[in-house]
Design a protein around this motif. Structure first.
Motif, PDB file in Angstrom:
ATOM      1  N   GLY A 133       0.927  -1.196   0.125  1.00  0.00           N
ATOM      2  CA  GLY A 133      -0.152  -0.150   0.061  1.00  0.00           C
ATOM      3  C   GLY A 133       0.787   1.199  -0.112  1.00  0.00           C
ATOM      4  N   GLU A 134       1.762   1.065   0.970  1.00  0.00           N
ATOM      5  CA  GLU A 134       2.673   2.562   0.927  1.00  0.00           C
ATOM      6  C   GLU A 134       3.522   2.516  -0.218  1.00  0.00           C
ATOM      7  OE1 GLU A 134       2.543   4.690   3.248  1.00  0.00           O
ATOM      8  OE2 GLU A 134       1.003   3.270   4.315  1.00  0.00           O
ATOM      9  N   TYR A 135       3.954   1.389  -1.028  1.00  0.00           N
ATOM     10  CA  TYR A 135       4.749   1.545  -2.246  1.00  0.00           C
ATOM     11  C   TYR A 135       4.041   2.017  -3.214  1.00  0.00           C
ATOM     12  CZ  TYR A 135       8.177   0.169  -5.576  1.00  0.00           C
ATOM     13  OH  TYR A 135       9.222  -0.049  -6.613  1.00  0.00           O
ATOM     14  N   ASP A 136       2.798   1.581  -3.409  1.00  0.00           N
ATOM     15  CA  ASP A 136       1.865   2.156  -4.412  1.00  0.00           C
ATOM     16  C   ASP A 136       1.465   3.480  -4.270  1.00  0.00           C
ATOM     17  OD1 ASP A 136       1.757  -0.415  -5.552  1.00  0.00           O
ATOM     18  OD2 ASP A 136      -0.169  -0.807  -4.784  1.00  0.00           O
ATOM     19  N   LYS A 137       1.446   4.186  -2.936  1.00  0.00           N
ATOM     20  CA  LYS A 137       1.319   5.811  -2.911  1.00  0.00           C
ATOM     21  C   LYS A 137       2.361   6.391  -3.656  1.00  0.00           C
ATOM     22  CE  LYS A 137      -1.513   5.436   1.417  1.00  0.00           C
ATOM     23  NZ  LYS A 137      -1.341   5.811   2.853  1.00  0.00           N
ATOM     24  N   LEU A 138       3.617   5.671  -3.357  1.00  0.00           N
ATOM     25  CA  LEU A 138       5.011   6.637  -3.767  1.00  0.00           C
ATOM     26  C   LEU A 138       4.693   6.279  -5.162  1.00  0.00           C
ATOM     27  CD1 LEU A 138       7.412   7.874  -3.018  1.00  0.00           C
ATOM     28  CD2 LEU A 138       8.459   5.727  -3.018  1.00  0.00           C
ATOM     29  N   ARG A 139       4.535   5.239  -5.910  1.00  0.00           N
ATOM     30  CA  ARG A 139       4.647   4.965  -7.317  1.00  0.00           C
ATOM     31  C   ARG A 139       3.777   6.118  -8.002  1.00  0.00           C
ATOM     32  NH1 ARG A 139       5.680   0.390 -10.484  1.00  0.00           N
ATOM     33  NH2 ARG A 139       5.375  -0.987  -8.672  1.00  0.00           N
ATOM     34  N   THR A 140       2.281   5.929  -7.378  1.00  0.00           N
ATOM     35  CA  THR A 140       1.346   6.885  -7.941  1.00  0.00           C
ATOM     36  C   THR A 140       1.481   8.164  -7.968  1.00  0.00           C
ATOM     37  OG1 THR A 140      -0.313   5.093  -7.269  1.00  0.00           O
ATOM     38  CG2 THR A 140      -1.017   7.136  -7.864  1.00  0.00           C
ATOM     39  N   SER A 141       2.381   8.490  -6.797  1.00  0.00           N
ATOM     40  CA  SER A 141       2.455   9.962  -6.592  1.00  0.00           C
ATOM     41  C   SER A 141       3.471  10.603  -7.531  1.00  0.00           C
ATOM     42  CB  SER A 141       3.313  10.220  -5.408  1.00  0.00           C
ATOM     43  OG  SER A 141       3.552  11.417  -4.936  1.00  0.00           O
ATOM     44  N   PHE A 142       4.444   9.454  -8.095  1.00  0.00           N
ATOM     45  CA  PHE A 142       5.310   9.858  -9.195  1.00  0.00           C
ATOM     46  C   PHE A 142       4.710  10.100 -10.527  1.00  0.00           C
ATOM     47  CE2 PHE A 142       9.103   8.691  -6.422  1.00  0.00           C
ATOM     48  CZ  PHE A 142      10.042   9.743  -6.878  1.00  0.00           C
ATOM     49  N   GLU A 143       3.764   9.220 -10.488  1.00  0.00           N
ATOM     50  CA  GLU A 143       3.258   9.156 -11.956  1.00  0.00           C
ATOM     51  C   GLU A 143       2.073  10.589 -12.079  1.00  0.00           C
ATOM     52  OE1 GLU A 143       0.714   5.681 -11.947  1.00  0.00           O
ATOM     53  OE2 GLU A 143       2.457   4.360 -12.337  1.00  0.00           O
ATOM     54  N   LEU A 144       1.600  10.850 -11.034  1.00  0.00           N
ATOM     55  CA  LEU A 144       0.609  12.073 -11.055  1.00  0.00           C
ATOM     56  C   LEU A 144       1.113  13.419 -11.246  1.00  0.00           C
ATOM     57  CD1 LEU A 144      -1.799  11.218  -7.957  1.00  0.00           C
ATOM     58  CD2 LEU A 144      -2.573  11.307 -10.405  1.00  0.00           C
ATOM     59  N   GLU A 145       2.843  13.610 -11.071  1.00  0.00           N
ATOM     60  CA  GLU A 145       3.550  14.624 -11.195  1.00  0.00           C
ATOM     61  C   GLU A 145       3.417  15.097 -12.777  1.00  0.00           C
ATOM     62  OE1 GLU A 145       7.121  14.960  -8.222  1.00  0.00           O
ATOM     63  OE2 GLU A 145       7.490  13.887  -9.980  1.00  0.00           O
ATOM     64  N   GLY A 146       3.258  14.276 -13.543  1.00  0.00           N
ATOM     65  CA  GLY A 146       3.098  14.657 -14.851  1.00  0.00           C
ATOM     66  C   GLY A 146       1.925  15.466 -15.240  1.00  0.00           C
ATOM     67  N   ARG A 147       0.855  15.425 -14.329  1.00  0.00           N
ATOM     68  CA  ARG A 147      -0.418  15.930 -14.445  1.00  0.00           C
ATOM     69  C   ARG A 147      -0.565  17.333 -13.422  1.00  0.00           C
ATOM     70  NH1 ARG A 147      -2.699  10.629 -14.895  1.00  0.00           N
ATOM     71  NH2 ARG A 147      -3.835  10.795 -12.932  1.00  0.00           N
ATOM     72  N   HIS A 148       0.718  17.449 -12.913  1.00  0.00           N
ATOM     73  CA  HIS A 148       0.901  18.429 -11.880  1.00  0.00           C
ATOM     74  C   HIS A 148      -0.230  18.300 -10.602  1.00  0.00           C
ATOM     75  CE1 HIS A 148       3.348  20.519 -14.863  1.00  0.00           C
ATOM     76  NE2 HIS A 148       2.307  20.455 -15.621  1.00  0.00           N
ATOM     77  N   ILE A 247       5.004  14.607   2.836  1.00  0.00           N
ATOM     78  CA  ILE A 247       5.986  13.305   3.117  1.00  0.00           C
ATOM     79  C   ILE A 247       6.328  12.676   1.854  1.00  0.00           C
ATOM     80  CG2 ILE A 247       6.078  11.246   4.398  1.00  0.00           C
ATOM     81  CD1 ILE A 247       4.610  12.272   6.585  1.00  0.00           C
ATOM     82  N   LEU A 248       5.330  12.490   0.780  1.00  0.00           N
ATOM     83  CA  LEU A 248       5.568  11.852  -0.202  1.00  0.00           C
ATOM     84  C   LEU A 248       6.577  12.602  -1.035  1.00  0.00           C
ATOM     85  CD1 LEU A 248       2.155  10.618  -1.080  1.00  0.00           C
ATOM     86  CD2 LEU A 248       4.160   9.044  -1.111  1.00  0.00           C
ATOM     87  N   ASN A 249       6.442  14.101  -1.002  1.00  0.00           N
ATOM     88  CA  ASN A 249       7.585  14.727  -1.656  1.00  0.00           C
ATOM     89  C   ASN A 249       9.016  14.785  -1.059  1.00  0.00           C
ATOM     90  OD1 ASN A 249       5.680  16.238  -3.387  1.00  0.00           O
ATOM     91  ND2 ASN A 249       4.825  18.014  -2.359  1.00  0.00           N
ATOM     92  N   TYR A 250       8.855  14.750   0.206  1.00  0.00           N
ATOM     93  CA  TYR A 250      10.380  14.340   0.698  1.00  0.00           C
ATOM     94  C   TYR A 250      10.843  13.231   0.204  1.00  0.00           C
ATOM     95  CZ  TYR A 250       9.254  18.067   4.419  1.00  0.00           C
ATOM     96  OH  TYR A 250       9.030  19.014   4.977  1.00  0.00           O
ATOM     97  N   GLU A 251       9.840  12.142   0.047  1.00  0.00           N
ATOM     98  CA  GLU A 251      10.371  10.955  -0.381  1.00  0.00           C
ATOM     99  C   GLU A 251      10.623  10.759  -1.657  1.00  0.00           C
ATOM    100  OE1 GLU A 251       7.426   8.355   2.577  1.00  0.00           O
ATOM    101  OE2 GLU A 251       7.236   8.148   0.509  1.00  0.00           O
ATOM    102  N   LYS A 252      10.015  11.497  -2.568  1.00  0.00           N
ATOM    103  CA  LYS A 252      10.223  11.694  -4.033  1.00  0.00           C
ATOM    104  C   LYS A 252      11.576  12.260  -4.176  1.00  0.00           C
ATOM    105  CE  LYS A 252       6.509  13.235  -5.333  1.00  0.00           C
ATOM    106  NZ  LYS A 252       5.153  14.049  -6.021  1.00  0.00           N
ATOM    107  N   GLN A 253      11.985  13.397  -3.415  1.00  0.00           N
ATOM    108  CA  GLN A 253      13.184  14.172  -3.741  1.00  0.00           C
ATOM    109  C   GLN A 253      14.299  13.313  -3.411  1.00  0.00           C
ATOM    110  OE1 GLN A 253      13.345  17.060  -5.239  1.00  0.00           O
ATOM    111  NE2 GLN A 253      15.700  16.694  -4.841  1.00  0.00           N
ATOM    112  N   SER A 254      14.199  12.583  -2.258  1.00  0.00           N
ATOM    113  CA  SER A 254      15.170  11.840  -1.775  1.00  0.00           C
ATOM    114  C   SER A 254      15.509  10.681  -2.778  1.00  0.00           C
ATOM    115  CB  SER A 254      14.663  11.080  -0.494  1.00  0.00           C
ATOM    116  OG  SER A 254      14.591  11.700   0.543  1.00  0.00           O
ATOM    117  N   ILE A 255      14.465  10.110  -3.498  1.00  0.00           N
ATOM    118  CA  ILE A 255      14.904   9.077  -4.449  1.00  0.00           C
ATOM    119  C   ILE A 255      15.631   9.974  -5.632  1.00  0.00           C
ATOM    120  CG2 ILE A 255      13.779   7.735  -6.276  1.00  0.00           C
ATOM    121  CD1 ILE A 255      11.635   6.664  -4.113  1.00  0.00           C
ATOM    122  N   ARG A 256      14.984  10.918  -5.864  1.00  0.00           N
ATOM    123  CA  ARG A 256      15.734  11.723  -7.175  1.00  0.00           C
ATOM    124  C   ARG A 256      17.146  11.880  -6.884  1.00  0.00           C
ATOM    125  NH1 ARG A 256      10.853  14.554  -6.992  1.00  0.00           N
ATOM    126  NH2 ARG A 256       9.494  14.329  -8.700  1.00  0.00           N
TER     127      ARG A 256
END
Length: 294
Positions: A133-148, A247-256
């Motif tokens: 569940g947590e992993y899917d949230k992170l993946r979806t959060s990356f995907e949604l960035e393309g739609r701002h 928090i998802l933004n923190y995580e995405k930036q950490s991965i980048r």
């Protein structure tokens, strides 16, 4: 004579089987004593080691020697975790680990407030077991960035719209009160109308229409009465969802920062076993020492 030969043959087979087990255990013991974690991993799953590290095809073992240590996997995991977690600290600097029982490790994403429990680290298999569940949230959060958009954008908008509608109901209380006064007057007039047989149906329909309008206004009054409480609950929901997006933004930036993008992060996860064991080649051996499998 034949029975003696059969017995001697059986003894030889059994002796060899015992010798194989003793040799396996002594080789594993020596690897631990020399700090040769790579050898320990090879002994735990020789087929996987051959395929993923040596890049050779090996027959799946039929002697089941690795099963000899199945009941001490927690101790093996505890021992192997030291070097593995040190390695992971360089590759995945945003993951933190907690040994909550011998050889079992929770994974936490980040060291910030409200960090997430993200899954478990399987030390023996060198594998992340992420909470799906947590992993899917992170993946979806990356995907949604393309739609701002953020993960909870749609949910927050829906809750905000509900609160806005409730606020309008509260603000329109005086309008509803005036409307109810007019409708009650109409209801009173309706009850005083002549009930001639040919007009009874029309009068009855008119009365029902007035009652329906009063019922609708009463429902709106009830919603407005509870609106303050609901709006407060909605504000709390939005706060929780907004925190999660932050928090998802923190995580995405950490991965980048570590992997450039989510696809490279996933690729590293898939090759973690081979990457880590290749990093161990040469460790734990004295100079000139030869591995038993070389």
């Amino acid at each position: 004579m034949e029975n003696q030969e059969q017995h001697a043959s059986a003894a030889d087979v059994l002796t060899q089987a015992i010798a194989n087990k003793l040799d396996y255990l002594s080789t594993l013991q020596a690897a631990v004593q020399h700090g040769d974690d790579r050898k320990v991993y090879e002994l735990l799953d020789q087929a996987r080691y051959s395929e993923e590290v040596k890049k050779t095809r090996a027959k799946r073992s039929v002697d089941h020697l690795a099963e000899l240590v199945d009941n001490i996997h927690p101790q093996i995991s505890h021992y192997l975790s030291d070097k593995l977690i040190d390695y992971l600290g360089h590759i995945y600097p945003f993951f933190y680990y907690e040994e909550y029982t011998t050889g079992r490790f929770h994974i936490y994403f980040g060291n910030w407030w409200d960090r997430r429990l993200f899954g478990e680290l399987d030390v023996v298999d060198v594998r992340f077991q992420f909470d799906q569940g947590e992993y899917d949230k992170l993946r979806t959060s990356f995907e949604l960035e393309g739609r701002h958009q953020r993960l909870n954008t749609a949910k927050i908008e829906a809750i905000s719209a509900e609160s806005e509608q409730l606020q309008k109901l509260m603000d329109a209380q005086s309008v509803r009160d005036n409307e109810k006064t007019k409708l009650r007057e109409q209801l009173k007039e309706n009850s005083q109308k002549s009930s001639m047989p040919w007009e009874s149906g029309k009068i009855k329909d008119e009365r029902q229409g007035i009652i329906d309008q009063l019922t609708k206004l009463a429902d709106e009054d009830e919603q407005a009465l509870n609106a303050h409480k609901t709006i407060k609950a909605n504000d709390d929901k939005i706060l929780v969802l907004s925190k999660e997006d932050t928090i998802l933004n923190y995580e995405k930036q950490s991965i980048r920062d570590a992997f450039d993008d989510f696809e490279h992060f996933e690729a590293h996860n898939q090759s973690l076993y081979a990457d880590y064991l290749n990093s161990l080649v040469g460790q734990g051996q004295s100079e000139g020492e030869v591995n038993v499998d070389d």
